[in-house]
Design an enzyme around this catalytic site. Structure first.
Site, PDB file in Angstrom:
ATOM      1  N   CYS A   1       6.454  -2.427   6.043  1.00 40.66           N
ATOM      2  CA  CYS A   1       6.674  -3.021   7.028  1.00 40.66           C
ATOM      3  C   CYS A   1       5.472  -4.202   7.534  1.00 40.66           C
ATOM      4  CB  CYS A   1       7.434  -2.379   8.411  1.00 40.66           C
ATOM      5  SG  CYS A   1       8.818  -1.496   7.906  1.00 40.66           S
TER       6      CYS A   1
ATOM      7  N   ARG B   1       2.768  -6.321   0.980  1.00 41.24           N
ATOM      8  CA  ARG B   1       2.927  -5.080   1.277  1.00 41.24           C
ATOM      9  C   ARG B   1       4.238  -4.238   0.842  1.00 41.24           C
ATOM     10  NH1 ARG B   1      -0.100  -4.815   6.512  1.00 41.24           N
ATOM     11  NH2 ARG B   1       1.231  -2.977   7.104  1.00 41.24           N
TER      12      ARG B   1
ATOM     13  N   TRP C   1      10.854  -2.164   5.308  1.00 37.88           N
ATOM     14  CA  TRP C   1      10.854  -1.369   4.257  1.00 37.88           C
ATOM     15  C   TRP C   1      11.657  -0.398   4.593  1.00 37.88           C
ATOM     16  CZ3 TRP C   1       8.726   3.473   2.978  1.00 37.88           C
ATOM     17  CH2 TRP C   1       8.758   3.560   1.503  1.00 37.88           C
TER      18      TRP C   1
ATOM     19  N   ASN D   1       7.070  -1.467  13.488  1.00 37.35           N
ATOM     20  CA  ASN D   1       6.712  -0.542  12.306  1.00 37.35           C
ATOM     21  C   ASN D   1       6.457   0.693  12.720  1.00 37.35           C
ATOM     22  OD1 ASN D   1       6.305  -3.137  10.875  1.00 37.35           O
ATOM     23  ND2 ASN D   1       3.999  -2.836  10.671  1.00 37.35           N
ATOM     24  N   GLY D   2       6.826   1.801  11.638  1.00 42.24           N
ATOM     25  CA  GLY D   2       6.495   3.162  11.873  1.00 42.24           C
ATOM     26  C   GLY D   2       7.839   3.836  11.815  1.00 42.24           C
TER      27      GLY D   2
ATOM     28  N   GLU E   1      -3.237   8.806 -14.055  1.00 40.81           N
ATOM     29  CA  GLU E   1      -3.180   7.276 -13.472  1.00 40.81           C
ATOM     30  C   GLU E   1      -2.384   6.483 -14.572  1.00 40.81           C
ATOM     31  OE1 GLU E   1      -3.324   5.816 -10.920  1.00 40.81           O
ATOM     32  OE2 GLU E   1      -3.928   3.757 -11.247  1.00 40.81           O
TER      33      GLU E   1
ATOM     34  N   LYS F   1       0.888   4.337 -13.215  1.00 35.96           N
ATOM     35  CA  LYS F   1       1.373   3.129 -13.313  1.00 35.96           C
ATOM     36  C   LYS F   1       2.686   2.868 -14.219  1.00 35.96           C
ATOM     37  CE  LYS F   1      -0.736   1.933 -11.190  1.00 35.96           C
ATOM     38  NZ  LYS F   1      -1.986   2.283 -10.400  1.00 35.96           N
TER      39      LYS F   1
ATOM     40  N   HIS G   1       1.700  25.111 -23.412  1.00 39.20           N
ATOM     41  CA  HIS G   1       2.231  26.113 -22.560  1.00 39.20           C
ATOM     42  C   HIS G   1       3.363  25.523 -21.737  1.00 39.20           C
ATOM     43  CE1 HIS G   1      -1.377  28.314 -22.702  1.00 39.20           C
ATOM     44  NE2 HIS G   1      -2.069  27.129 -22.644  1.00 39.20           N
TER      45      HIS G   1
HETATM   46  C1  F6R Z   1      -0.175   3.304  -6.841  1.00 41.48           C
HETATM   47  C2  F6R Z   1      -0.709   2.996  -5.604  1.00 41.48           C
HETATM   48  C3  F6R Z   1      -0.428   4.154  -4.574  1.00 41.48           C
HETATM   49  C4  F6R Z   1      -1.602   3.778  -3.519  1.00 41.48           C
HETATM   50  C5  F6R Z   1      -1.553   5.127  -2.469  1.00 41.48           C
HETATM   51  C6  F6R Z   1      -2.618   5.361  -1.560  1.00 41.48           C
HETATM   52  O1  F6R Z   1      -0.344   2.135  -7.667  1.00 41.48           O
HETATM   53  O2  F6R Z   1      -1.157   1.811  -5.282  1.00 41.48           O
HETATM   54  O3  F6R Z   1      -0.193   5.249  -4.984  1.00 41.48           O
HETATM   55  O4  F6R Z   1      -2.913   4.518  -4.150  1.00 41.48           O
HETATM   56  O5  F6R Z   1      -0.198   4.883  -1.657  1.00 41.48           O
HETATM   57  O6  F6R Z   1      -2.820   3.944  -0.879  1.00 41.48           O
HETATM   58  P1  F6R Z   1      -4.318   3.752  -0.372  1.00 41.48           P
HETATM   59  O7  F6R Z   1      -5.274   3.769  -1.332  1.00 41.48           O
HETATM   60  O8  F6R Z   1      -3.940   2.469   0.560  1.00 41.48           O
HETATM   61  O9  F6R Z   1      -4.560   4.947   0.773  1.00 41.48           O
END
Ligand code: F6R
Length: 629
Positions: free
Chosen positions: A2, A27, A81, A116-117, A502, A506, A525
């Site tokens: 948000c 965001r 959001w 927000n929150g 990672e 992605k 396993h």
């Molecule tokens: C995935 C991604 C998220 C952030 C996670 C932490 O591509 O971007 O998994 O890595 O939400 O966010 P930060 O790094 O802002 O604390």
């Protein structure tokens, strides 16, 4: 996640509010809205608060406000959001309270509010307000706050908000206005970020300085528990115990949040742009680093890192998502090169589990945004347990994470807009490698000349990254195969296991293909049962001491009909063959190899998502900055 923008001005502020929302789009959001006080324009008698809300993009909200001639000099705006209640217009902010017993969705509001929150006690508050005659038109926790403020209103909005927030449990940043006070917005924060922007005879509120890029660069960071009273050309900040802050207690900082950083340039998507920005981001990270010295990690308040490095005997890394995976990779460096015990924990787990605190731990938080609620809470939890040696690797110098940690290393990735993190990850790895060298020197495990040698290797990374990016056409041909699959496995060993993790993250987050990563030795396993001709298996196979072991694991996959997609180094004998697709990395890069190997995996997920037609920069259900639990 948000986003909030608010303003008290003397000009029509609607375009500024909506453009602010546009800058916060990165965001992630699923609905948006704006509300203004139409009496605040000169010569207008006004009829209260009016709003426009939409489940479409902010650009469409802009068309809607233009068509409806929504104008006003005082206003609040929001990108939502969804947490409580589906993404729908009636759940979008701003929420209005029209007083008890007036359940008319179209009535001009008495109180207008954005939030927000998450309010944890919203159900109890809702029941109490319903008993007083308030009608709820949404499923949100936010509408509860709007009614609560209305129920406390007795001619002064600030007093009403102050009374209302005393009843809230949870996290919030709010901006509120009232129909009887046309030149006033009141803000409050606890657990969610909120900043104040000081303009020429106008003042702003926002959840992020980026929202005000091009409007004002004079920013005040509100502290936890602060309330702010915004009026034309003046403001007051009151802290959590009700004391009015002097100017020096909440200083105005000049913050350069360039709107230019959000231009796409020649790229189709921000994620693509950010993948290709990595050579520059790493080069900027190393600019000015003449040698690896503890001063690189000194705190924002001048705390000397060398003292802390001498004192600690282990490292505890706390982070979420991609940042957590960079921490997992760093564990191999910190233990393997610096000889210091290192644990890595998912922040949302650590904050709630009973752990054994060690006051000699260096607690390292890793975060792109510096505002991730779980990571911040984990940090505060560790501090509460007496672990006061804290350091953050963070991409936002003005974030709560940097303010709340003793020591800091600011990555120079630049603004990252794509929800899927790319350049933040590789710059985090670069920062963590420098930290390993600094810690290793402090503990006498790495000599100055060894450290200089590693630094020389790091300086070559931008060129090496360019060579890896040039492999894109080969990755595109892999992506054509992946786009037709529903599942994928990623394998790695040693420090390349976090890289496999990672890569899988992605792929799943932007192409919605189910992907899992395993340390290759774990295959037999359990996960080997999944392997058949429909299961592509990506293998991160650098030419290191584990390569021969990895080759046996690859045989296990081939024997079950699995198709291998291998990232091999230049000097190995792994060749293309039926069921084995090889992309040859330009050179082997020793300890720094993970920084290069992750790049083809980023490109693979990008091109697979492109082929499947998903929204690359704004994947479904995800937000960029996760400021709620
Ligand atoms: C995935 C991604 C998220 C952030 C996670 C932490 O591509 O971007 O998994 O890595 O939400 O966010 P930060 O790094 O802002 O604390």
């Amino acid at each position: 996640m948000c986003g909030i923008v608010g303003a008290v001005s003397t000009r029509n502020i609607v375009p500024v509010l909506v453009q602010g929302l546009q800058r916060l789009e990165y965001r992630g959001y699923d609905s948006c809205g704006v509300a203004v006080h139409d009496a605040s324009l000169e010569g207008n008698q006004g009829s209260g608060l009016h709003r426009a809300r939409s489940t479409a993009r902010v650009a469409e909200l802009m068309e809607q406000v233009t068509k409806e001639h929504l104008q006003g000099a005082t206003g609040i705006a929001h990108t939502r959001w969804a947490t409580h209640g589906a993404p729908a217009v009636h759940n979008a902010h701003p929420h209005f309270s029209v007083g008890p017993g007036v359940g008319d969705a179209h009535a001009a509001g008495r109180v207008g509010l954005v939030h927000n929150g998450i309010i944890e006690n919203h159900e109890a508050l809702r029941a109490a307000l319903q008993a007083k005659g308030y009608e709820f038109l949404s499923q949100t926790d936010t509408e509860v706050i709007a009614h609560l403020v209305d129920s406390h209103y007795n001619g002064d909005l600030f007093d009403a908000v102050q009374a209302a927030i005393k009843e809230l449990r949870g996290a919030y940043a709010i901006a509120v206005m009232h129909k009887d006070e046309p030149h006033r917005v009141v803000g409050a924060r606890a657990g969610s970020p909120l900043i104040l922007g000081v303009g020429q005879n106008e003042n702003f509120l926002a959840s992020d300085a980026m929202a005000l890029a091009g409007v004002t660069d004079q920013i005040v960071y509100l502290a936890e528990g602060d309330m702010v009273d915004l009026q034309i050309g003046r403001y007051w900040i009151v802290n959590q115990v009700g004391k009015t802050m002097e100017a020096g207690e909440r200083p105005v900082k000049t913050v350069r949040a360039h709107s230019g950083a959000v231009e796409l340039g020649p790229y189709r998507h921000y994620m693509q742009k950010e993948i290709f920005e990595q050579p520059r981001a790493i080069a900027e990270t190393l600019e000015g680093v003449v040698s690896v010295v503890p001063e690189l990690f000194d705190g924002a308040d001048g705390t000397a890192a060398w003292r802390v490095f001498k004192e600690i005997d282990n490292v505890l890394i706390l982070a979420c998502g991609t940042s957590y995976y960079s921490g997992c990779a760093a564990k191999y460096w910190i233990e393997g090169l610096a000889g210091i015990p290192c644990n890595v924990e998912v922040a949302s787990e650590y904050r709630y589990r009973k752990s054994v605190p060690n006051p000699r731990s260096l607690v390292v938080t890793i975060s792109q945004s510096g505002e991730t609620a779980d990571t911040l809470a984990a940090l505060r939890h560790a501090q509460g347990l007496g672990m006061t040696n804290t350091l953050t690797i963070c991409n936002v110098a003005t974030s709560a994470m940097v303010r709340e940690c003793k020591l800091a290393y600011i990555t120079r990735a630049g603004v990252e807009i794509g929800v899927a993190s790319t350049k933040a990850f590789t710059t985090q790895l670069a920062g963590l490698f420098l930290l390993t060298l600094a810690l290793g020197q402090a503990k006498g495990k790495i000599t100055e000349s060894e450290s200089d040698h590693y630094l020389e290797q790091m300086r070559h990374l931008p060129v090496a990254l360019q060579a890896v990016l040039a492999l894109e056409p080969q990755v595109v041909s892999w992506a054509e195969d992946f786009a037709r699959k529903n599942n994928a496995l990623f394998l790695g060993r040693g420090i390349h296991y976090p890289i496999a993790l990672e890569g899988a993250l992605k792929l799943k987050e932007i192409s919605y293909i189910h992907a899992e990563a395993y340390p290759a030795g774990e295959l037999k396993h359990g996960p080997l049962a999944l392997v058949d001709s429909e299961m592509p298996v990506v293998t991160v196979a650098p030419n290191d001491e584990l390569l021969e072991k990895l080759k046996s694991n690859m045989q296990e996959v081939r024997a079950r009909g699995g198709v291998l997609y291998v990232l091999a180094d230049a000097n190995t004998d792994i060749e293309n063959a039926p069921g084995i697709h090889v992309i040859r990395m330009p050179e082997h890069y020793g300890a720094l190899s993970p920084i290069l190997h992750v790049v083809p995996l980023q490109l693979l997920s990008y091109h697979t998502a492109l082929a499947r037609g998903t929204d690359v920069d704004k994947p479904r259900n995800l937000a960029k900055s996760v400021t709620v639990e």
